[in-house]
Enzyme design. Structure first.
Site: not given
Ligand SMILES: C[S@@+](CC[C@H](N)C(=O)[O-])C[C@H]1O[C@@H](n2cnc3c(N)ncnc32)[C@H](O)[C@@H]1O
Length: 194
Positions: A99, A173-176
């Site tokens: 994030d 990745t899905r987000y990518e």
């Molecule tokens: C923008 S999404 C990206 C997800 C994935 N990596 C992708 O590229 O599709 C960020 C992810 O980080 C997770 N996240 C945020 N803070 C976290 C933490 N402290 N520990 C583990 N995961 C966390 C969120 O729940 C979310 O699924």
């Protein structure tokens, strides 16, 4: 997997047979990257951390359908697991599209910050890799500043092609996929523990 009253956790015995290395993915989202890396690297033990329940459910379906025996899931905040792992216990850490927390007053919530970089340096074995990807240019600069500022990591990039092109073993990745569809540039940053 759970933590026992936040006592130290040696990750190697979590996997049978003993893995050649343990890799960690933080924030695996829907788990497509984690599952693909586990399939391609059957001798490696992979731990995924994700507190988002729908994402955990999606990964569990992939683990079941693909019969993956080398994945363990920590369904909580990765900071708790990082604190419990022993020194040099990981060979690779993936932090893919964390994030961005773009507002200045939220920067302290970014996953990459001096304390976590110091923890990555503690947990990665020499030569181990911290792999970060982002479509957020300011977060990319932030990651470079903080990871290289620590001093225990090398960034072998020689030219822009080195951070614009995904590594050879990359799994989208899905987000990518969504970010690219929206026209964003993705930054692929690979840091190596000295
Ligand atoms: C923008 S999404 C990206 C997800 C994935 N990596 C992708 O590229 O599709 C960020 C992810 O980080 C997770 N996240 C945020 N803070 C976290 C933490 N402290 N520990 C583990 N995961 C966390 C969120 O729940 C979310 O699924």
């Amino acid at each position: 997997m759970t933590l026992d009253a936040d006592r130290p956790l040696d990750p190697t015995p979590l996997f049978v047979p003993a893995p050649s290395a343990v890799w960690l993915e933080i924030g695996f989202g829907g788990g497509e990257h984690l599952a693909a890396q586990a399939t391609r690297n059957p001798g490696v033990g992979l731990i995924g951390c994700e507190p988002y329940v729908n994402g955990i459910a999606q990964l569990l379906v992939r683990i079941r359908d693909q019969k993956l025996g080398n994945v363990r899931v920590f369904a909580d905040d990765a900071h708790r697991l990082l604190a419990a792992l022993p020194n040099r216990s990981l060979a690779r850490v993936f932090l893919l599209f964390p994030d961005p927390w773009p507002k200045r007053r939220h920067h302290k919530r970014r996953f990459i910050r001096p304390e976590t970089v110091a923890i990555f340096a503690r947990l990665l074995a020499p030569g181990g890799e911290l792999r970060v990807a982002t479509d957020h240019p300011a977060l990319g600069r932030w990651a470079l500043f903080h990871v290289l500022g620590h001093g225990d990591f090398a960034w072998p990039a020689q030219s822009a092609a080195d951070w614009r092109k995904p590594p050879a073993d990359w799994v989208e990745t899905r987000y990518e996929a969504k970010a690219k569809a929206d026209g964003s540039v993705v930054y692929y940053l690979r840091f190596f523990r000295r």
